[in-house]
Design a protein around this motif. Structure first.
Motif, mmCIF file in Angstrom:
data_model
loop_
_atom_site.group_PDB
_atom_site.id
_atom_site.type_symbol
_atom_site.label_atom_id
_atom_site.label_comp_id
_atom_site.label_asym_id
_atom_site.label_seq_id
_atom_site.Cartn_x
_atom_site.Cartn_y
_atom_site.Cartn_z
ATOM 1 N N ASN A 54 0.671 -1.123 -0.028
ATOM 2 C CA ASN A 54 -0.118 -0.131 0.091
ATOM 3 C C ASN A 54 0.840 1.092 -0.076
ATOM 4 N N ILE A 55 2.152 1.088 0.083
ATOM 5 C CA ILE A 55 2.838 2.352 0.185
ATOM 6 C C ILE A 55 3.990 2.116 -0.825
ATOM 7 N N TYR A 56 4.340 3.389 -1.782
ATOM 8 C CA TYR A 56 5.290 3.384 -2.419
ATOM 9 C C TYR A 56 6.109 4.634 -1.816
ATOM 10 N N CYS A 57 7.297 4.122 -1.305
ATOM 11 C CA CYS A 57 8.161 4.942 -0.450
ATOM 12 C C CYS A 57 9.183 5.444 -1.158
ATOM 13 N N SER A 206 23.656 9.345 8.285
ATOM 14 C CA SER A 206 23.165 7.988 8.743
ATOM 15 C C SER A 206 21.722 7.784 8.439
ATOM 16 N N LEU A 207 21.300 8.079 7.131
ATOM 17 C CA LEU A 207 19.711 7.707 7.007
ATOM 18 C C LEU A 207 19.804 6.364 6.564
ATOM 19 N N THR A 208 20.189 5.473 7.122
ATOM 20 C CA THR A 208 20.084 4.013 6.710
ATOM 21 C C THR A 208 18.669 3.277 7.172
ATOM 22 N N ASN A 209 18.531 2.210 6.686
ATOM 23 C CA ASN A 209 17.198 1.487 6.837
ATOM 24 C C ASN A 209 17.182 1.290 8.446
ATOM 25 N N THR A 210 18.149 1.047 9.104
ATOM 26 C CA THR A 210 17.832 0.698 10.531
ATOM 27 C C THR A 210 17.804 2.150 11.001
ATOM 28 N N ASP A 211 18.322 3.313 10.788
ATOM 29 C CA ASP A 211 17.802 4.641 11.308
ATOM 30 C C ASP A 211 16.609 4.953 11.151
ATOM 31 N N LEU A 212 15.966 4.739 10.084
ATOM 32 C CA LEU A 212 14.644 4.947 9.786
ATOM 33 C C LEU A 212 13.524 4.233 10.428
ATOM 34 N N ILE A 213 14.068 2.943 10.784
ATOM 35 C CA ILE A 213 12.898 2.100 11.349
ATOM 36 C C ILE A 213 12.937 2.550 13.030
ATOM 37 N N TRP A 289 8.008 -1.910 4.872
ATOM 38 C CA TRP A 289 6.831 -2.761 5.613
ATOM 39 C C TRP A 289 6.720 -2.396 6.934
ATOM 40 N N PHE A 290 7.713 -1.892 7.571
ATOM 41 C CA PHE A 290 7.459 -1.069 8.831
ATOM 42 C C PHE A 290 6.617 0.015 8.867
ATOM 43 N N ALA A 291 6.746 0.838 7.790
ATOM 44 C CA ALA A 291 6.103 1.978 7.777
ATOM 45 C C ALA A 291 4.493 1.723 7.473
ATOM 46 N N GLU A 293 0.852 1.007 6.961
ATOM 47 C CA GLU A 293 -0.129 0.419 7.865
ATOM 48 C C GLU A 293 -0.965 -0.674 7.532
ATOM 49 N N ASN A 294 -0.891 -1.683 8.360
ATOM 50 C CA ASN A 294 -1.386 -3.112 8.317
ATOM 51 C C ASN A 294 -2.419 -3.458 9.422
ATOM 52 N N LYS A 295 -3.676 -3.873 8.953
ATOM 53 C CA LYS A 295 -4.960 -4.278 9.658
ATOM 54 C C LYS A 295 -4.539 -5.295 10.404
ATOM 55 N N LYS A 296 -3.784 -6.214 10.077
ATOM 56 C CA LYS A 296 -3.457 -7.299 10.874
ATOM 57 C C LYS A 296 -2.214 -7.199 11.783
ATOM 58 N N LEU A 297 -1.430 -6.260 11.608
ATOM 59 C CA LEU A 297 -0.283 -6.315 12.480
ATOM 60 C C LEU A 297 0.016 -4.459 12.903
ATOM 61 N N SER A 298 0.001 -4.288 13.968
ATOM 62 C CA SER A 298 0.283 -2.825 14.324
ATOM 63 C C SER A 298 1.828 -2.724 14.521
ATOM 64 N N LEU A 299 2.161 -1.401 14.550
ATOM 65 C CA LEU A 299 3.463 -1.166 14.718
ATOM 66 C C LEU A 299 4.112 -1.911 15.631
ATOM 67 N N GLU A 300 3.465 -1.842 16.945
ATOM 68 C CA GLU A 300 3.979 -2.361 18.231
ATOM 69 C C GLU A 300 4.016 -3.952 18.115
ATOM 70 N N GLN A 301 3.240 -4.675 17.484
ATOM 71 C CA GLN A 301 3.178 -6.162 16.997
ATOM 72 C C GLN A 301 4.429 -6.316 16.279
ATOM 73 N N LYS A 302 4.574 -5.504 15.272
ATOM 74 C CA LYS A 302 5.739 -5.582 14.385
ATOM 75 C C LYS A 302 7.272 -5.637 15.278
ATOM 76 N N TRP A 303 7.154 -4.919 16.207
ATOM 77 C CA TRP A 303 8.289 -4.441 17.146
ATOM 78 C C TRP A 303 8.498 -5.950 17.773
ATOM 79 N N GLN A 304 7.385 -6.547 18.548
ATOM 80 C CA GLN A 304 7.293 -7.525 19.118
ATOM 81 C C GLN A 304 7.714 -8.732 18.389
#
Length: 604
Positions: A54-57, A206-213, A289-291, A293-304
């Motif tokens: 759903n996102i073209y980033c 340092s705008l790496t993938n890790t920094d952004l997440i 993928w982290f950015a 919005e997902n109905k099944k997985l919230s950002l908190e669930q992704k971090w878990q």
């Protein structure tokens, strides 16, 4: 980033409509080519056909806030201008306002006025370099859509909307919660603007993938709940530090990532279940993928999920068996490494410990002996690749360590709870490795006089009986032909002294080969067994200032290599330390077969 009050979040293209973007005078002009524009449009079209995303980033827009709706652009002018041109072509409207500091006050010369009226231009404007690039880019957009509608009507066969322009308009007009084009929004304080601009232009930011997440997780507006920020930041730091440990990292990966990739990316990529090819094309794939919005997985669930995955990998690292077997499969390395780790974790979740270890052993067997037809005797210096031999000897070393560990663990006296010795996989990648003959081949490779002198001195120390009967041998090192004859005489003499010597035809067999680092191997200089034995023992750490061998460097010597040169495999009472005999080779081969019988079960 939180210490610097810098904010990274996502903004839909639609969210930019009320903004004015100031382009500082020190920035270069617009430089996108028609090819750059076409690649972006093709990517956007492909995105519209994907139902799962759903996102073209787009890459970051780095800005400094000047006022309520005005931002100074530090990085992103090219992307902002191209998207402006695309929206202008599709709607004949201005997506936002661009203010170029370099422009004079004469309206007819301003870039902004030129951009606003670009759709009215009938021919290429070469009066300024910026205008030339801009009109070429706009023409590329126009040609893309005209060509697409004319030549590819079949792509709309299953679509209700057959208007490609309308599809792109919908994409650009969509909000964040819809299928949309979004930019990474990097906002930095005004007092840091000069430093940020300098770093951006020198490639140091340092705008790496890790920094952004990380910024996404800890963002005050749309990140994780504020009461979780401190815990997540601490956990993030803990995982980063653990992944920096080469001993842990090289169980999982054979390569150290190069900027802009980071070690944390591996963890994020596994959780997001992305493909390695996708990451090679765009290293920010898992961030999207982290950015998203997902109905099944919230950002908190992704971090878990990230935290759960890390802890499971760390548990595997702490287990003696899974550490070694996973490390071997990583070294063997075939296929998509992200997919391999994803499947590994999935298997570990579904199986108990014993089932999982057996699964790993099965994977190793499929890798090195896929048809169950290979036998240990099939390996040789002449018929096997160096890679195959390194894998075989690595596995022998691993199984030797595991057996020693298990013996001590089962002992009533010791009851060992933790590993006491592990194979350091990181050294497989930091050092270069050779396959060395234990009993030297008789081929004389000593081409310069100094090497010949050194060889003769070492042989004289180890075989004095020959030199007692043969005087003035040192004179024969000057001429290569004389030395070759002397060399042959000495080898023949040693063979007579040792009736159990290994025949030349058998010296390339597996019982006469070991895994050895290249530096130690090169220091042998075609030496005979006694000198090789001394060098290996000294390289392993038992060296002193009184040793005659002064050029030996401390190196990691694999356990099975040490056991060969210390004659540990031959248990007979008449074992001789001065030569590697056929009996020694047979005992060594027997041990290899016993240790690896779970992988090579058939017998000749």
């Amino acid at each position: 980033m939180s210490e610097n009050k810098e904010e990274i979040c996502m903004k839909a293209f639609k969210d930019l409509s009320e903004f004015t973007f100031v382009i500082p005078s020190q920035q270069r002009g617009y430089k996108w080519t028609p090819k750059n524009v076409e690649e972006l449009l093709k990517d956007l079209w492909e995105f519209t056909t994907q139902k799962t995303k759903n996102i073209y980033c787009l890459q970051p827009i780095a800005v400094v806030k000047n006022g309520e709706c005005e931002y100074e652009v530090l990085d992103g002018q090219q992307r902002l201008t191209t998207l402006f041109l695309l929206y202008k072509y599709l709607t004949q409207k201005n997506a936002y306002t661009l203010n170029f500091e370099r422009d004079s006050n004469e309206c007819d010369k301003s870039r902004w006025k030129f951009l606003k009226d670009i759709d009215k231009e009938e021919k290429l404007d070469n009066s300024q370099i910026d205008r030339s690039y801009i009109t070429r880019a706009y023409e590329a957009i126009k040609q893309f859509f005209e060509s697409f509608e004319k030549n590819q009507p079949s792509v709309f066969a299953d679509s209700e909307n057959k208007d490609i322009k309308q599809i792109f308009r919908s994409l650009l007009d969509a909000s964040r919660c819809q299928k949309s084009v979004q930019v990474i929004w990097y906002e930095t304080p005004k007092e840091k603007a000069h430093e940020t601009f300098r770093n951006l232009n020198s490639g140091k930011i340092s705008l790496t993938n890790t920094d952004l997440i990380k910024a996404l997780l800890l963002n005050r507006v749309n990140g994780l709940p504020a009461n979780q920020h401190e815990t997540v930041a601490r956990q993030f730091e803990e995982m980063e530090q653990t992944l920096k440990l080469d001993h842990f990292w090289h169980m999982l990966s054979s390569e150290v990532p190069k900027y802009p990739h980071t070690r944390m990316d591996l963890l994020f990529n596994v959780v997001a279940d992305v493909k390695e090819k996708e990451v090679q094309i765009d290293y920010r794939t898992s961030f999207r993928w982290f950015a998203e919005e997902n109905k099944k997985l919230s950002l908190e669930q992704k971090w878990q999920q990230v935290r759960h995955t890390f802890l499971r990998l760390y548990d595997l690292y702490m287990d003696m068996y899974s550490y070694h077997y996973i490390g071997f499969l990583t070294y063997y390395k075939t296929g998509d490494s992200i997919k391999r780790l994803h499947e590994l974790i999935s298997d570990n979740e579904k199986m108990d410990k014993n089932e999982f270890i057996e699964k790993l052993r099965g994977d190793i067997k499929k890798a090195i002996n896929p048809n169950d037809q290979k036998q240990i005797e099939d390996y040789s210096y002449t018929d096997s690749s160096r890679k195959e031999l390194r894998e075989l000897f690595l596995l022998h070393n691993i199984e030797t360590l595991l057996q020693r560990y298990q013996t001590l663990k089962n002992s009533e006296q010791y009851k060992l709870q933790h590993e006491y010795e592990q194979f350091p996989f990181e050294l497989l990648y930091k050092q270069s490795w050779d396959i060395e003959h234990i009993a030297s081949q008789t081929t004389n490779e000593l081409k310069n006089e100094k090497d010949r002198e050194d060889w003769l001195k070492s042989v004289e120390a180890d075989y004095p009986s020959y030199f007692n009967d043969n005087k003035n041998t040192s004179e024969k090192t000057k001429n290569k032909e004389d030395f070759d004859n002397l060399y042959k005489e000495i080898i023949d003499y040693i063979k007579k002294e040792n009736q159990d010597y290994i025949k030349e035809d058998d010296k390339n067999n597996i019982g006469n080969l070991v895994l050895l680092d290249k530096h130690t191997n090169r220091s042998f200089h075609n030496s005979l067994f006694p000198r090789k034995r001394r060098i290996v023992i000294m390289a392993d750490g038992l060296a002193s200032k009184d040793d005659k061998e002064q050029n030996v460097v401390r190196q990691f010597i694999p356990i099975c290599t040490k056991q060969c040169f210390t004659k540990a495999y031959n248990k007979e009472s008449n074992v001789k330390l001065g030569e590697w005999s056929q009996a020694d080779a047979n005992a060594y081969l027997k041990d290899i077969k016993e240790k690896l019988n779970k992988y090579f079960t058939n017998e000749k």
